[in-house]
Design a protein around this motif. Structure first.
Motif, short mmCIF file in Angstrom:
data_model
loop_
_atom_site.label_atom_id
_atom_site.label_comp_id
_atom_site.label_asym_id
_atom_site.label_seq_id
_atom_site.Cartn_x
_atom_site.Cartn_y
_atom_site.Cartn_z
N ASN A 180 -109.38 0.72 -6.53
CA ASN A 180 -109.17 -0.52 -5.79
C ASN A 180 -109.03 -0.18 -4.32
OD1 ASN A 180 -108.30 -3.12 -4.86
ND2 ASN A 180 -107.52 -3.52 -6.92
N ASP A 181 -109.75 -0.90 -3.46
CA ASP A 181 -109.66 -0.64 -2.03
C ASP A 181 -108.46 -1.31 -1.36
OD1 ASP A 181 -111.82 1.05 -1.88
OD2 ASP A 181 -113.26 -0.53 -1.47
N ARG A 182 -107.80 -2.22 -2.05
CA ARG A 182 -106.58 -2.80 -1.47
C ARG A 182 -105.43 -1.81 -1.60
NH1 ARG A 182 -102.81 -4.59 -5.12
NH2 ARG A 182 -103.51 -4.68 -7.29
N LYS A 183 -104.40 -1.99 -0.80
CA LYS A 183 -103.23 -1.12 -0.86
C LYS A 183 -102.29 -1.64 -1.94
CE LYS A 183 -103.23 0.73 3.83
NZ LYS A 183 -104.63 0.37 4.10
N VAL A 184 -102.27 -0.95 -3.05
CA VAL A 184 -101.43 -1.38 -4.18
C VAL A 184 -99.96 -1.13 -3.86
CG1 VAL A 184 -103.28 -0.89 -5.82
CG2 VAL A 184 -101.56 0.87 -5.34
N ASP A 185 -99.10 -1.89 -4.51
CA ASP A 185 -97.66 -1.65 -4.45
C ASP A 185 -97.34 -0.64 -5.55
OD1 ASP A 185 -94.83 -1.80 -4.93
OD2 ASP A 185 -94.79 -3.67 -3.80
N ILE A 186 -97.11 0.60 -5.15
CA ILE A 186 -96.95 1.68 -6.12
C ILE A 186 -95.82 1.40 -7.10
CG2 ILE A 186 -96.36 4.12 -6.39
CD1 ILE A 186 -97.75 4.66 -3.77
N VAL A 187 -94.67 1.00 -6.59
CA VAL A 187 -93.51 0.80 -7.45
C VAL A 187 -93.70 -0.41 -8.35
CG1 VAL A 187 -91.04 0.32 -7.48
CG2 VAL A 187 -91.96 1.93 -5.81
N GLU A 188 -94.08 -1.54 -7.75
CA GLU A 188 -94.20 -2.78 -8.52
C GLU A 188 -95.31 -2.71 -9.56
OE1 GLU A 188 -92.34 -5.52 -8.64
OE2 GLU A 188 -90.92 -4.50 -7.34
N GLU A 189 -96.41 -2.00 -9.24
CA GLU A 189 -97.54 -1.95 -10.15
C GLU A 189 -97.55 -0.72 -11.05
OE1 GLU A 189 -101.33 -3.24 -8.38
OE2 GLU A 189 -100.19 -3.86 -6.61
N GLY A 190 -96.50 0.08 -10.95
CA GLY A 190 -96.31 1.16 -11.90
C GLY A 190 -97.19 2.38 -11.71
N PHE A 191 -97.62 2.66 -10.47
CA PHE A 191 -98.43 3.85 -10.21
C PHE A 191 -97.52 5.03 -9.85
CE2 PHE A 191 -101.65 0.57 -9.42
CZ PHE A 191 -102.69 1.07 -10.19
N ASP A 192 -97.93 6.22 -10.27
CA ASP A 192 -97.22 7.42 -9.88
C ASP A 192 -97.62 7.87 -8.48
OD1 ASP A 192 -95.79 8.08 -12.41
OD2 ASP A 192 -97.83 8.17 -13.20
N ILE A 193 -98.90 7.66 -8.15
CA ILE A 193 -99.41 8.15 -6.87
C ILE A 193 -100.61 7.31 -6.47
CG2 ILE A 193 -101.01 9.84 -7.88
CD1 ILE A 193 -100.03 11.78 -5.66
N ALA A 194 -100.82 7.15 -5.16
CA ALA A 194 -101.98 6.43 -4.65
C ALA A 194 -102.65 7.28 -3.58
CB ALA A 194 -101.59 5.08 -4.07
N LEU A 195 -103.96 7.32 -3.60
CA LEU A 195 -104.73 7.93 -2.53
C LEU A 195 -105.13 6.83 -1.56
CD1 LEU A 195 -107.01 10.42 -4.50
CD2 LEU A 195 -104.80 10.84 -3.42
N ARG A 196 -104.80 7.01 -0.29
CA ARG A 196 -105.07 5.98 0.71
C ARG A 196 -105.76 6.59 1.91
NH1 ARG A 196 -99.37 2.55 0.71
NH2 ARG A 196 -99.67 1.56 -1.34
N ILE A 197 -106.62 5.79 2.54
CA ILE A 197 -107.36 6.21 3.71
C ILE A 197 -106.95 5.34 4.89
CG2 ILE A 197 -109.65 6.37 4.76
CD1 ILE A 197 -110.72 6.88 1.89
N GLY A 198 -106.62 5.96 6.01
CA GLY A 198 -106.24 5.20 7.19
C GLY A 198 -105.44 6.05 8.14
N HIS A 199 -104.69 5.40 9.04
CA HIS A 199 -103.76 6.08 9.93
C HIS A 199 -102.36 5.87 9.36
CE1 HIS A 199 -106.79 7.07 12.85
NE2 HIS A 199 -107.15 5.81 12.99
N LEU A 200 -101.58 6.92 9.32
CA LEU A 200 -100.25 6.86 8.71
C LEU A 200 -99.35 5.90 9.49
CD1 LEU A 200 -98.41 7.99 6.51
CD2 LEU A 200 -97.75 9.80 8.10
N LYS A 201 -98.73 4.98 8.77
CA LYS A 201 -97.77 4.05 9.36
C LYS A 201 -96.40 4.29 8.72
CE LYS A 201 -101.33 0.52 10.10
NZ LYS A 201 -101.77 -0.86 9.81
N SER A 202 -95.36 3.84 9.41
CA SER A 202 -94.02 4.03 8.87
C SER A 202 -93.89 3.29 7.55
CB SER A 202 -92.98 3.50 9.87
OG SER A 202 -93.19 2.13 10.13
N SER A 203 -93.22 3.93 6.61
CA SER A 203 -93.11 3.37 5.28
C SER A 203 -91.96 4.05 4.56
CB SER A 203 -94.42 3.57 4.51
OG SER A 203 -94.27 3.26 3.15
N SER A 204 -91.45 3.37 3.53
CA SER A 204 -90.42 3.98 2.70
C SER A 204 -91.03 4.97 1.72
CB SER A 204 -89.67 2.89 1.93
OG SER A 204 -90.56 2.18 1.09
#
Length: 302
Positions: A128-152
């Motif tokens: 999926n090209d959208r940014k999934v919510d890792i915690v809410e959608e139950g993913f262990d890890i996500a690969l993402r492409i972009g510039h790093l932004k502040s996040s928890s």
């Protein structure tokens, strides 16, 4: 009440979004899952979930408890796996979210090699090209492409992602080769609809004289389509080299204005917790490091 069973039932209900799906995943009846959650709420003295006929919603207390409960269950599972295997072998189902084009072109060999090294780990890969919510959608890890932004979330850089302008030799023969960015205003542009979100900059601002809409442009949410369209002579595409690199190396596309390339992006591995990290996640993150080479193999076309 077995508190761990009740905690696991609650966390699974949140991950699956329903008592029925949670029951299927836990191999128990929906009635028992509901009983566990009700007993947990009674034990804690707070309501964790608001239930409607269509879906469930976490209460404020439920949100706080869910985060801690996940950590506790991960720690317990990891401890049991380590005690059961002196080599602390990674095991269990690893749920991964990844961008569509990158995964199709580059992930299959990596996942195969990873499972050869860690045969007790199963893979559930969702594209999926959208940014999934890792915690809410139950993913262990996500690969993402972009510039790093502040996040928890925790993010580990895996590889650089270079963006290049390219067009087919046939297109350039018909329409001319741009010598400076200002020349792009008269060309057909093949635009990736998620580019601003991923790159952190407006491609249209980078292209002088272009409005939001331009006669002859093509817009798509899939980079492979745009690269294939560029190869077919439809226009100029700004795409990452992990998609366009093979066509460039084969001479089917020509890089344009390399001295004006946008700032490179990066591929990141993103996960929720640095502490209490499951062995399967830790092993996968470690396995990613250096796998694609430096520079990545898809950039070796010049």
């Amino acid at each position: 009440m077995d508190r761990l069973d009740a905690m696991r039932a609650f966390v699974t209900v949140v991950a699956e979004g329903s008592f029925t799906r949670a029951a299927e995943r836990l191999a128990m009846s929906p009635q028992l899952v509901s009983k566990y959650v009700s007993q947990l709420e009674k034990h804690l003295g707070v309501r964790l979930l608001n239930r409607t006929t269509r879906r469930i919603h976490l209460t404020e207390a439920g949100t706080a408890y869910h985060q801690r409960a996940q950590q506790v269950l991960v720690e317990i599972d990891d401890m049991e796996h380590q005690l059961g295997d002196l080599q602390t072998q990674a095991r269990g189902l690893l749920r991964i979210s990844a961008p569509v084009s990158f995964a199709i072109r580059h992930l299959a060999p990596l996942l195969s090699d990873f499972q050869q090294a860690h045969p007790a780990v199963g893979i559930d890969l969702q594209l999926n090209d959208r940014k999934v919510d890792i915690v809410e959608e139950g993913f262990d890890i996500a690969l993402r492409i972009g510039h790093l932004k502040s996040s928890s979330l925790i993010a580990k850089r895996v590889a650089p992602v270079r963006l290049v302008l390219s067009a087919s030799p046939a297109y350039l023969k018909r329409h001319g080769t741009p010598q400076r960015p200002e020349d792009l205003g008269s060309h057909r542009f093949l635009r990736y609809s998620y580019m601003e979100q991923e790159s952190g900059e407006s491609v249209l601002r980078w292209l002088p004289g272009r409005g939001q809409h331009h006669d002859g442009d093509m817009v798509s949410n899939n980079g492979d389509i745009l690269v294939e369209a560029a190869i077919a002579g439809a226009g100029i595409a700004l795409q990452p080299t992990f998609i366009a690199g093979a066509a460039i190396k084969a001479g089917r596309l020509k890089v344009l204005l390399p001295e004006h390339e946008p700032k490179p992006m990066s591929l990141y591995a993103v996960y929720a917790h640095r502490q209490l990290l499951a062995s399967k996640v830790r092993c996968f993150v470690d396995f990613l490091e250096g796998y694609f080479g430096d520079p990545p193999y898809w950039d070796r076309f010049e």
